[in-house]
Write an enzyme that holds these catalytic residues in place. Structure first.
Site, PDB file in Angstrom:
ATOM      1  N   PRO A  73      -5.952  -7.863  -3.442  1.00 26.04           N
ATOM      2  CA  PRO A  73      -4.948  -7.182  -4.277  1.00 26.04           C
ATOM      3  C   PRO A  73      -3.593  -7.122  -3.571  1.00 26.04           C
ATOM      4  CG  PRO A  73      -6.994  -5.932  -4.214  1.00 26.04           C
ATOM      5  CD  PRO A  73      -7.108  -7.003  -3.162  1.00 26.04           C
ATOM      6  N   ARG A  97      -7.265  -2.248   7.781  1.00 26.46           N
ATOM      7  CA  ARG A  97      -6.756  -3.274   6.866  1.00 26.46           C
ATOM      8  C   ARG A  97      -7.386  -4.632   7.153  1.00 26.46           C
ATOM      9  NH1 ARG A  97      -0.375  -3.701   6.421  1.00 26.46           N
ATOM     10  NH2 ARG A  97      -0.751  -1.646   5.475  1.00 26.46           N
ATOM     11  N   ASP A 116      -6.086  12.049   5.720  1.00 27.54           N
ATOM     12  CA  ASP A 116      -6.329  13.223   4.877  1.00 27.54           C
ATOM     13  C   ASP A 116      -6.104  12.841   3.418  1.00 27.54           C
ATOM     14  OD1 ASP A 116      -3.585  13.069   4.610  1.00 27.54           O
ATOM     15  OD2 ASP A 116      -3.160  14.871   5.790  1.00 27.54           O
ATOM     16  N   GLU A 136      -7.370 -18.015   7.325  1.00 24.50           N
ATOM     17  CA  GLU A 136      -6.847 -17.145   6.273  1.00 24.50           C
ATOM     18  C   GLU A 136      -5.625 -16.349   6.714  1.00 24.50           C
ATOM     19  OE1 GLU A 136     -10.269 -14.745   5.365  1.00 24.50           O
ATOM     20  OE2 GLU A 136     -11.526 -16.529   4.984  1.00 24.50           O
ATOM     21  N   ASP A 149     -17.549 -11.360   6.935  1.00 21.14           N
ATOM     22  CA  ASP A 149     -18.133 -12.390   7.791  1.00 21.14           C
ATOM     23  C   ASP A 149     -17.227 -12.797   8.941  1.00 21.14           C
ATOM     24  OD1 ASP A 149     -16.154 -13.725   6.426  1.00 21.14           O
ATOM     25  OD2 ASP A 149     -17.447 -15.290   5.590  1.00 21.14           O
ATOM     26  N   HIS A 189      -4.543   4.265   2.396  1.00 24.71           N
ATOM     27  CA  HIS A 189      -3.089   4.244   2.552  1.00 24.71           C
ATOM     28  C   HIS A 189      -2.522   5.586   2.995  1.00 24.71           C
ATOM     29  CE1 HIS A 189      -2.641   0.489  -0.251  1.00 24.71           C
ATOM     30  NE2 HIS A 189      -3.153   0.201   0.936  1.00 24.71           N
ATOM     31  N   THR A 190      -3.408   6.523   3.263  1.00 24.98           N
ATOM     32  CA  THR A 190      -2.954   7.771   3.876  1.00 24.98           C
ATOM     33  C   THR A 190      -2.539   7.547   5.322  1.00 24.98           C
ATOM     34  OG1 THR A 190      -3.516  10.110   4.206  1.00 24.98           O
ATOM     35  CG2 THR A 190      -5.252   8.513   4.659  1.00 24.98           C
ATOM     36  N   GLY A 225     -16.904 -12.250   1.755  1.00 25.25           N
ATOM     37  CA  GLY A 225     -17.700 -11.154   2.275  1.00 25.25           C
ATOM     38  C   GLY A 225     -17.319 -10.819   3.703  1.00 25.25           C
ATOM     39  N   ASP A 262       2.203   7.204   3.449  1.00 24.73           N
ATOM     40  CA  ASP A 262       2.049   8.658   3.320  1.00 24.73           C
ATOM     41  C   ASP A 262       3.077   9.285   4.247  1.00 24.73           C
ATOM     42  OD1 ASP A 262       1.387  11.326   3.482  1.00 24.73           O
ATOM     43  OD2 ASP A 262      -0.715  11.007   4.038  1.00 24.73           O
ATOM     44  N   ASN A 265      -1.674 -12.078   3.780  1.00 20.53           N
ATOM     45  CA  ASN A 265      -2.034 -11.798   5.168  1.00 20.53           C
ATOM     46  C   ASN A 265      -0.949 -12.066   6.184  1.00 20.53           C
ATOM     47  OD1 ASN A 265      -4.639 -11.161   4.300  1.00 20.53           O
ATOM     48  ND2 ASN A 265      -5.442 -13.222   4.673  1.00 20.53           N
ATOM     49  N   HIS A 318      -9.381  -6.866   4.309  1.00 16.99           N
ATOM     50  CA  HIS A 318      -8.984  -8.233   3.978  1.00 16.99           C
ATOM     51  C   HIS A 318     -10.088  -9.238   4.315  1.00 16.99           C
ATOM     52  CE1 HIS A 318      -4.426  -7.943   3.253  1.00 16.99           C
ATOM     53  NE2 HIS A 318      -4.919  -6.716   3.192  1.00 16.99           N
ATOM     54  N   ASP A 319     -10.877  -8.957   5.323  1.00 11.35           N
ATOM     55  CA  ASP A 319     -12.003  -9.823   5.653  1.00 11.35           C
ATOM     56  C   ASP A 319     -13.053  -9.775   4.554  1.00 11.35           C
ATOM     57  OD1 ASP A 319     -13.643 -11.525   7.247  1.00 11.35           O
ATOM     58  OD2 ASP A 319     -14.779  -9.785   7.942  1.00 11.35           O
TER      59      ASP A 319
END
Length: 338
Positions: free
Chosen positions: A170, A69, A261, A95, A81, A200-201, A79, A253, A101, A73-74
């Site tokens: 998002p 994650r 998976d 950030e 960085d 998100h699994t 980009g 999940d 965040n 988010h980075d």
């Protein structure tokens, strides 16, 4: 080395294409990145990162999701960085405290630990951005996910962007058209949206991010299957409608929470996606293309693994071109060099 200590509607299509053309300033490839970038200057790079990630995931499998994650988010802000790693100072607003965040990101100490080891082995050579990108790959492998090659040679940004962190990343309650537009802005396709959401699994979500879902249309999408109703009842016990519990967490999940998976997609087919943003890929009226991809990955784990690998390479190669001019290799991932 020391052992461990413990097909979209036409109007929508035009809208998203316009956003992409007007908005894109980052690009998802750069000749400066090379697979052998550190071959002569820090040949033990991969071994060190792998060992530290093994220790972290052994201590708590959730750490794999935390690092993955962090990387996502980075890359969605300026980009890939390393700007997400910067702490606030008198002269720099980082950030980490941006809305998407502030309560969602952890794992910074793992990156610090890796950086310390690398600074001892090959000081001033390996960027924090490259560490995070490589650690995210190793994190996925350690919980059963696929391997992919990681091109290296990123520089660490000397800036961060709090405002972009609030707008580019998002969110859990965001609609599918908006999420797709944010991915297109980064040079990522609709296929990348569905494949990368498969992350998100693994990992957990806070009550505040799934409350509107379980007290909203969860029953409508999952039907009245007794198992789904029992699961919903359990979720409501974790996340009350009012009166607190915002920081209570549960697995996205619930079938195999610590294993990378394709069960995440099978959960979406049953209408049981924990986050609105995830379930929309299968249930939204705008999700003609995404729905077919969800069904494909639910049925074919090999196809999911291959596309996830390809999409992660694209994600990791989103470059802040400015960092190649003004960037640096930070000695401490939390602070710009002085």
């Amino acid at each position: 080395m020391a052992p461990c200590l413990n097909s979209k509607p036409f109007v929508l299509q035009i809208l998203l294409l316009t956003l992409f053309i007007l908005g894109t300033r980052l690009h998802a490839s750069d000749p400066a990145l090379k697979l052998d970038y550190y071959a002569s200057t820090c040949p033990t790079l991969f071994e060190i990162i792998k060992k530290e990630m093994e220790c972290a995931v052994l201590a708590d499998p959730r750490n794999a999701a935390l690092i993955l994650r962090l990387h996502f988010h980075d890359c969605f802000v300026q980009g890939c960085d390393g700007s997400i790693l910067l702490d606030d100072t008198i002269t720099l607003q980082g950030e980490k405290k941006a809305s998407p965040n502030i309560n969602a990101l952890k794992g910074f100490r793992i990156i610090d630990s890796i950086k310390n080891k690398l600074e001892s082995e090959c000081p001033g050579i390996v960027s924090c951005a490259d560490i995070l990108t490589t650690a995210a790959r190793d994190a996925v492998i350690l919980v059963g996910g696929p391997y992919w090659e990681v091109p290296l040679g990123r520089k660490d940004s000397i800036t961060a962007n709090y405002a972009l962190a609030n707008t580019n990343i998002p969110t859990a309650d965001e609609g599918l058209p908006s999420i797709i537009s944010k991915f297109l802005y980064q040079g990522l396709s609709v296929t990348d949206v569905v494949a990368l959401s498969g992350a998100h699994t693994i990992g957990m979500a806070r009550c505040t991010n799934f409350r509107s879902r379980i007290y909203g249309d969860f029953e409508a999408t999952s039907g009245h299957d007794p198992i789904s109703e029992s699961h919903l009842s359990s979720l409501k016990s974790i996340c009350p409608p009012i009166g607190g519990g915002d920081n209570n967490i549960t697995a996205m999940d619930y079938v195999t929470p610590n294993l990378f998976d394709n069960s995440f997609y099978q959960i979406l087919l049953k209408g049981e996606g924990l986050l609105n943003s995830d379930q929309e890929m299968y249930s939204s009226l705008f999700g003609i293309e995404t729905k077919e991809l969800v069904k494909k990955y639910a049925a074919d784990p090999v196809a999911f693994f291959q596309q996830f690998s390809d999409s992660m390479v694209k994600l990791g190669n989103i470059i802040n071109s400015d960092s190649f001019v003004t960037g640096e290799v930070r000695r401490n991932c939390r602070f710009v060099n002085t």
